[in-house]
Design a protein around this motif. Structure first.
Motif, mmCIF file in Angstrom:
data_model
loop_
_atom_site.group_PDB
_atom_site.id
_atom_site.type_symbol
_atom_site.label_atom_id
_atom_site.label_comp_id
_atom_site.label_asym_id
_atom_site.label_seq_id
_atom_site.Cartn_x
_atom_site.Cartn_y
_atom_site.Cartn_z
ATOM 1 N N GLU B 204 34.883 92.068 63.033
ATOM 2 C CA GLU B 204 35.628 92.989 62.497
ATOM 3 C C GLU B 204 35.606 94.467 63.097
ATOM 4 O O GLU B 204 36.434 95.131 63.796
ATOM 5 C CB GLU B 204 35.825 93.254 61.020
ATOM 6 C CG GLU B 204 36.058 92.291 60.210
ATOM 7 C CD GLU B 204 37.614 92.194 60.156
ATOM 8 O OE1 GLU B 204 38.329 93.153 60.324
ATOM 9 O OE2 GLU B 204 38.154 90.824 60.347
ATOM 10 N N ARG B 205 34.300 94.570 63.575
ATOM 11 C CA ARG B 205 34.013 95.875 64.111
ATOM 12 C C ARG B 205 34.116 95.806 65.664
ATOM 13 O O ARG B 205 34.642 96.733 66.011
ATOM 14 C CB ARG B 205 32.315 96.071 63.804
ATOM 15 C CG ARG B 205 31.987 96.480 62.274
ATOM 16 C CD ARG B 205 30.652 96.960 62.312
ATOM 17 N NE ARG B 205 30.389 96.887 60.661
ATOM 18 C CZ ARG B 205 29.256 97.017 60.095
ATOM 19 N NH1 ARG B 205 28.193 97.469 60.816
ATOM 20 N NH2 ARG B 205 29.229 97.434 58.835
ATOM 21 N N TRP B 206 33.893 94.665 66.055
ATOM 22 C CA TRP B 206 34.359 94.452 67.530
ATOM 23 C C TRP B 206 35.776 94.552 67.768
ATOM 24 O O TRP B 206 36.312 95.156 68.665
ATOM 25 C CB TRP B 206 33.797 92.980 67.950
ATOM 26 C CG TRP B 206 33.767 92.631 69.137
ATOM 27 C CD1 TRP B 206 33.192 93.063 70.398
ATOM 28 C CD2 TRP B 206 35.124 91.461 69.747
ATOM 29 N NE1 TRP B 206 33.860 92.134 71.629
ATOM 30 C CE2 TRP B 206 34.810 91.462 71.218
ATOM 31 C CE3 TRP B 206 36.111 90.785 69.097
ATOM 32 C CZ2 TRP B 206 35.680 90.471 71.769
ATOM 33 C CZ3 TRP B 206 36.788 90.046 69.793
ATOM 34 C CH2 TRP B 206 36.597 89.959 71.225
ATOM 35 N N LEU B 207 36.391 94.008 66.724
ATOM 36 C CA LEU B 207 38.150 94.289 66.845
ATOM 37 C C LEU B 207 38.416 95.802 66.864
ATOM 38 O O LEU B 207 39.209 96.071 67.682
ATOM 39 C CB LEU B 207 38.667 93.228 65.810
ATOM 40 C CG LEU B 207 38.704 91.803 65.928
ATOM 41 C CD1 LEU B 207 39.343 91.269 64.592
ATOM 42 C CD2 LEU B 207 39.335 91.478 67.161
ATOM 43 N N GLY B 208 37.873 96.393 66.017
ATOM 44 C CA GLY B 208 38.165 97.590 65.715
ATOM 45 C C GLY B 208 37.950 98.456 67.402
ATOM 46 O O GLY B 208 38.634 99.295 67.559
ATOM 47 N N TYR B 209 36.919 98.265 67.848
ATOM 48 C CA TYR B 209 36.488 98.927 68.971
ATOM 49 C C TYR B 209 37.517 98.306 69.991
ATOM 50 O O TYR B 209 38.148 99.329 71.002
ATOM 51 C CB TYR B 209 35.235 98.113 69.463
ATOM 52 C CG TYR B 209 34.818 98.452 70.896
ATOM 53 C CD1 TYR B 209 34.125 99.560 71.252
ATOM 54 C CD2 TYR B 209 34.843 97.431 71.869
ATOM 55 C CE1 TYR B 209 33.793 99.690 72.781
ATOM 56 C CE2 TYR B 209 34.337 97.538 73.219
ATOM 57 C CZ TYR B 209 33.843 98.639 73.489
ATOM 58 O OH TYR B 209 33.445 98.879 74.899
ATOM 59 N N LYS B 210 38.004 97.343 70.213
ATOM 60 C CA LYS B 210 39.133 97.104 71.006
ATOM 61 C C LYS B 210 40.454 97.486 70.726
ATOM 62 O O LYS B 210 41.206 98.041 71.692
ATOM 63 C CB LYS B 210 39.473 95.239 71.026
ATOM 64 C CG LYS B 210 37.807 94.568 71.620
ATOM 65 C CD LYS B 210 38.197 93.341 72.621
ATOM 66 C CE LYS B 210 39.039 92.485 71.715
ATOM 67 N NZ LYS B 210 39.413 91.162 72.863
ATOM 68 N N ASP B 211 40.668 97.666 69.433
ATOM 69 C CA ASP B 211 41.954 98.449 68.965
ATOM 70 C C ASP B 211 42.070 99.606 69.759
ATOM 71 O O ASP B 211 42.896 100.056 70.065
ATOM 72 C CB ASP B 211 41.997 98.528 67.539
ATOM 73 C CG ASP B 211 42.154 97.348 66.577
ATOM 74 O OD1 ASP B 211 42.572 96.129 67.477
ATOM 75 O OD2 ASP B 211 41.911 97.132 65.537
#
Lengths: 345, 345
Positions: B204-211
DNA sequence: TTGAAAGCGCTACCAC
DNA sequence: GTGGTAGCGCTTTCAA
């Protein structure tokens, strides 16, 4: 609604009596190999799990101990990573002996420990009580085995696990002296120093400090006592006091947490550590190695403390002989980077 | 041997039946005011305390919930002050509703949760499970109410309490971008990045970074992923990798703990923060305000997380309707001193 | 080697 | 309003 399967179901299906099933389950009494096999297969098939509370009704043991922690004492629970390790130690020790622990946060001033009686706990481990707390009397009235951790209670009948705080403090102070420091401030906590004797841990550490001074022929100077909470914020504030104390070159803080606050305060004031001030802490938290500079401190094995307490409690419960009611765990001085040479070396 | 006083003793002494005593104790049924008085006086005199396990035998409720924490996962238990707050939240929430909690450390790979059945727990709160852990299946087989914390399990039937990790991560990254950083390293944890999707929180945190990158039109660069444990030591090591990455001016660490290790590593290398590197963490530990410089971080209310989980569990146990099976708690960006302007501002 | 039965402390149903 | 009593699931004599 999950259909509970009881010992009766097992007995019926296996074509034996419940007494026999009970024997098989507990490995007690006698049973022929074939019966045992048969019963075990049925248990497996039915997915039978013994009902411990019911068993306990007969055996009068719950295999349950309470771990009691005061919730209301500020600056302890919230602040100190300490507790987690202690808890882990207790849990682990209990698990090894098939006990489980019930965690109970209490308000020291009002708790009656009714839950311990109601739940028929086998014993209690109580952390960080003050001598004058009414809770200790109430706890003893229960007539249960109780072990106190970090409480330094006078009554020699009580079971206690403590750290060799005095020695730790002595060693820390001696080290500073050996490094050439003479005027050593003490961050003692938010208490009246003249009544320090009722604050077990703090008192012991204070005595250790004085021991070291005395040994070195240095006079005790009450001016050097800094009365602020042993918390991050307290340590931070303490830096203000510290810099106003003339000729002081070192400070001993009664907890790593407050030492960290102190380090921050000093850094913000442009005071170098260990150049201008040597700092030494107490606890050796896992994080203490990672402050900058890394913290010189007195180390205690918190996990071991928890384990020792359970051991003492369970031995008591099992009626095994206890060697000593007051267990004192050793300390170790860990020299890192916050301490350096003082003016007298 | 403490002489147990039971309901029978009370009944006898009060000259009533045990049924009546039971009624009085539970405030159920009817009883005349005078009987109630009489019974209560006798209870007082005898110091009678109801035996909960016995009662539970009838009522089939133990008012006991298990809090299950994996012990074996390195870098979690030992390292993270985090857990203490969580625990405190759960304990407090349970206490408010007359429940107690049993703490159980488990080895995720072998645990069968037999203890939960044996002790007839009313429910379980399980912390930090991985999607692929066999333990989750075994836990569900129990047929008990279960709530998972920080586990990000796919199955939408499961009750879960999580943080809005993706949003937190997004906000942290966006903030860095807004401050003029473009090449932002990520300390993701000791996992293969190509399989990150099975590590709930990290994913999830990785996705937020990519977002955030995407929104700003910055290309995602796998080179900037630093695969080291989210621990003090891991963060410390990460500083070595960081300084070798060209043009990187900021790093986002998935935990405050590792950010602290990182700060130390950078300081030792003579790299200034936030001058040369901006650093941002995740968790907002109580200590994060006291690092030097104080840590910019994504804040979560851990206490609240614990409370939310109990609430969800107890509502389930009491058969109350649950609005949503998946509760997501909000995050907050706390800007402190480890972040500064990047080259593009 | 196995089983019958009493009883642990309590609740809940049903009579009175 | 109150009491008698049947279990809840189990262990443990005591007999068989």
């Amino acid at each position: 609604m999950k259909q509970e399967v009881s010992i009766v179901d097992v007995a019926k299906k296996a074509g034996v009596s419940i007494a026999t099933v009970s024997n098989v389950v507990n490995g007690k009494g006698r049973a022929s190999a074939s019966t045992i096999q048969k019963v075990q297969r049925v248990i497996e098939e039915l997915g039978y799990t013994p009902n411990l509370p019911a068993r306990n009704l007969k055996t009068r043991r719950t295999d349950l101990i309470g771990l009691v922690v005061p919730t209301m004492e500020p600056g302890r629970l919230q602040d100190n990573p300490f507790y987690w390790d202690l808890l882990a130690g207790v849990e682990e020790g209990a698990r090894d002996r098939k006990f489980h622990i019930i965690l109970a946060g209490i308000d020291e001033s009002t708790e009656t420990f009714a839950f311990a009686k109601e739940r028929r706990l086998d014993g209690l481990i109580i952390v960080g009580m003050n001598e004058r707390s009414q809770a200790i009397g109430r706890a003893m009235e229960l007539g249960l085995p109780v072990v106190f951790i970090d409480s330094y209670l006078q009554d020699s009948e009580l079971y206690q696990v403590n750290l060799d705080d005095r020695m730790g403090s002595y060693r820390a102070t001696s080290y500073l002296i050996a490094q050439g420091h003479r005027r050593i401030a003490l961050l003692v906590g938010d208490i009246p120093v003249d009544r320090i004797s009722s604050y077990g841990v703090l008192h012991e550490r204070w005595l250790g400090y004085k021991d070291a001074l005395e040994e070195a022929g240095i006079a005790y100077d009450p001016q050097l006592m800094i009365k602020l909470p042993t918390s991050l914020e307290g340590g931070y504030q303490a830096s203000n006091r510290l810099v106003e104390l003339p000729d002081v070159t070192a400070i001993f803080s009664f907890s790593d947490i407050s030492a960290m606050g102190l380090l921050k305060g000093l850094r913000e004031k442009g005071k170098s550590v260990p150049g201008e001030y040597s700092v030494i802490g107490f606890d050796n938290l896992f994080i203490s190695e990672y402050t900058s500079p890394s913290l010189t401190t007195v180390s205690q094995n918190i996990l071991e403390k928890g384990q020792a307490a359970v051991r003492m409690l369970l031995d008591q419960i099992d009626g095994q002989p206890i060697e000593e009611r007051r267990k004192i765990l050793p300390v170790d001085l860990i020299v890192r980077e916050t301490t350096g040479r003082g003016p007298f070396l």
